[in-house]
Design an enzyme around this catalytic site. Structure first.
Site, PDB file in Angstrom:
ATOM      1  N   LYS A  22     -45.824  -6.897  14.395  1.00 60.63           N
ATOM      2  CA  LYS A  22     -46.341  -8.257  14.529  1.00 60.63           C
ATOM      3  C   LYS A  22     -46.974  -8.674  13.215  1.00 60.63           C
ATOM      4  O   LYS A  22     -47.855  -7.989  12.690  1.00 60.63           O
ATOM      5  CB  LYS A  22     -47.373  -8.301  15.652  1.00 60.63           C
ATOM      6  CG  LYS A  22     -48.017  -9.660  15.821  1.00 60.63           C
ATOM      7  CD  LYS A  22     -48.941  -9.681  17.012  1.00 60.63           C
ATOM      8  CE  LYS A  22     -49.645 -11.009  17.152  1.00 60.63           C
ATOM      9  NZ  LYS A  22     -50.592 -11.000  18.272  1.00 60.63           N
ATOM     10  N   LYS A  49     -42.239  -9.868  15.996  1.00 63.00           N
ATOM     11  CA  LYS A  49     -42.848 -11.173  16.189  1.00 63.00           C
ATOM     12  C   LYS A  49     -43.436 -11.665  14.891  1.00 63.00           C
ATOM     13  O   LYS A  49     -44.136 -10.890  14.250  1.00 63.00           O
ATOM     14  CB  LYS A  49     -43.946 -11.042  17.245  1.00 63.00           C
ATOM     15  CG  LYS A  49     -44.720 -12.305  17.506  1.00 63.00           C
ATOM     16  CD  LYS A  49     -45.842 -12.018  18.446  1.00 63.00           C
ATOM     17  CE  LYS A  49     -46.615 -13.289  18.662  1.00 63.00           C
ATOM     18  NZ  LYS A  49     -47.763 -13.080  19.497  1.00 63.00           N
TER      19      LYS A  49
HETATM   20  C1  PBG Z   1     -52.317 -12.341  20.295  1.00 59.31           C
HETATM   21  C2  PBG Z   1     -51.166 -13.231  20.426  1.00 59.31           C
HETATM   22  C3  PBG Z   1     -50.695 -14.157  19.492  1.00 59.31           C
HETATM   23  C4  PBG Z   1     -49.606 -14.794  20.059  1.00 59.31           C
HETATM   24  C5  PBG Z   1     -49.419 -14.224  21.306  1.00 59.31           C
HETATM   25  N1  PBG Z   1     -50.398 -13.256  21.513  1.00 59.31           N
HETATM   26  C6  PBG Z   1     -50.978 -14.441  18.109  1.00 59.31           C
HETATM   27  C7  PBG Z   1     -52.211 -14.454  17.411  1.00 59.31           C
HETATM   28  O1  PBG Z   1     -53.007 -15.386  17.637  1.00 59.31           O
HETATM   29  O2  PBG Z   1     -52.404 -13.599  16.571  1.00 59.31           O
HETATM   30  C8  PBG Z   1     -48.811 -15.875  19.410  1.00 59.31           C
HETATM   31  C9  PBG Z   1     -47.812 -16.496  20.220  1.00 59.31           C
HETATM   32  C10 PBG Z   1     -47.250 -17.734  19.673  1.00 59.31           C
HETATM   33  O3  PBG Z   1     -47.605 -18.234  18.597  1.00 59.31           O
HETATM   34  O4  PBG Z   1     -46.361 -18.256  20.359  1.00 59.31           O
HETATM   35  N2  PBG Z   1     -52.836 -11.959  21.509  1.00 59.31           N
END
Ligand code: PBG
Length: 329
Positions: free
Chosen positions: A196, A249
């Site tokens: 991520k 991601k």
């Molecule tokens: C962290 C989380 C994030 C997203 C989903 N779970 C990102 C973050 O703020 O670091 C992002 C999902 C999106 O942008 O669609 N729990």
């Protein structure tokens, strides 16, 4: 290989039917995971301004949303919570009566045969907006692990089908696996957000769940977008710790990473097409600068082509309908 004029690439592009026969990539509604943003409030459904067509919704609306998704063939939803109160320890995330636990119970009760995945992170629940316990201005990795383990068990007790840790803490998969096993959940799959990245494409999501960090950023735990080999390493580490599904991601700027992770492991690979990827297409199409449906399909197919087995996408419902009309047409 023969060259022109013996070879003519156009022969296999001559009609829709021939193109279908030679298509290398299939996209199916069965590939989609549909995200839901669940608020603790009662009986509300509020559209998220930067994500048209996506809502912060109370549990009753989320149940109806999940039901509709299931009826059009989407196999899974992933839940994010917007709790009533946030604190330094993100307590709502592991509380038996926390917003996501309530939502898991209700959806599992009311919607038959849908897979409920729960995002497992602290950032939506902490007052400071970071993905763990903050100590001296920094997220303390090892202390955070205990909290993540507790959240996993709370979600499992509420009846979730898959837990999806997204906080990029080292050792999180192992800590969660151990806690689940100790509590009798040996059959609970872990879908780890293994690779991520710290990404500007999360902007609209942070509006949606009100989780922007109150100080600093997430670059000390999320990955640097200049690195791809490292992403493979992260996926392999999570696999060794017991991840059942690994994830990349965001998706669109990271197709090479999806491809590499696909080559490196035999585990199922998920890709998360994040909020900014969705909002870009929505915004450009509203301005008349892109055709929304075809841009949506092109992006989803490219994520499959790169090697993803499943896609978390805010377009899930819209794409499911589009796939159905493509078959009918
Ligand atoms: C962290 C989380 C994030 C997203 C989903 N779970 C990102 C973050 O703020 O670091 C992002 C999902 C999106 O942008 O669609 N729990």
């Amino acid at each position: 290989m023969a060259v022109y004029p013996i070879h003519r690439g156009r022969r296999i592009r001559s009609s829709k039917q021939v193109r279908s026969l030679v298509a290398e990539t299939r996209l199916d509604t069965g590939d989609f995971i549909y995200p839901l943003f669940i608020t603790h409030e009662r009986h509300v459904q509020k559209e998220i301004p930067s994500m048209p067509g996506c809502y912060q919704e109370s549990i009753d609306y989320a149940v109806a949303d999940a039901q509709e998704a299931k009826e059009i063939g989407i196999p899974a939803v992933i839940l994010f919570g917007i709790p009533k109160a946030k604190d330094a320890a993100g307590s709502d995330a592991s509380s038996e009566t926390g917003v996501v636990q309530e939502a898991i119970r209700e959806i599992k009760n009311k919607v038959k045969d849908i897979v409920v995945v729960a995002d497992l992170c602290m950032c939506e629940y902490t007052s400071h907006g970071h993905c763990g316990i903050v100590e001296g201005g920094e997220v303390d990795n090892d202390r955070t692990l205990e909290y993540l383990a507790r959240i996993a068990v709370a979600q499992a007790k509420a009846g979730v089908d898959i837990v999806a840790p997204s906080g990029m803490m080292d050792g999180m998969v192992q800590a969660i696996r151990n806690a689940l096993d100790k509590n009798g959940f040996v059959g609970m799959p872990i879908m780890s957000y293994s690779s991520k990245y710290a990404s500007s494409f999360y902007g609209p999501f942070r509006d949606a769940v009100e989780s922007s960090p109150q100080f600093g950023d997430r670059r000390s735990y999320q990955m640097d977008y200049r690195n791809a080999r490292e992403a493979v390493g992260e996926a392999m580490t999570d696999a060794e710790e017991g991840a059942d599904i690994v994830m990349v991601k965001p998706a669109l700027s990271y197709l090479d990473v999806i491809y590499r992770v696909r080559q490196a492991t035999n585990l199922p690979v998920a890709a998360y097409s994040v909020s900014g990827e969705y909002s870009m297409i929505k915004a450009a199409s509203r301005l008349g600068w892109l055709d929304e449906k075809s841009a949506m399909m092109e992006v989803l197919y490219s994520i499959k082509r790169a090697g993803a087995d499943m896609i978390v996408t805010y377009f899930a419902k819209q794409a499911a309908k589009e796939l159905r009309s493509m078959v009918a047409g």
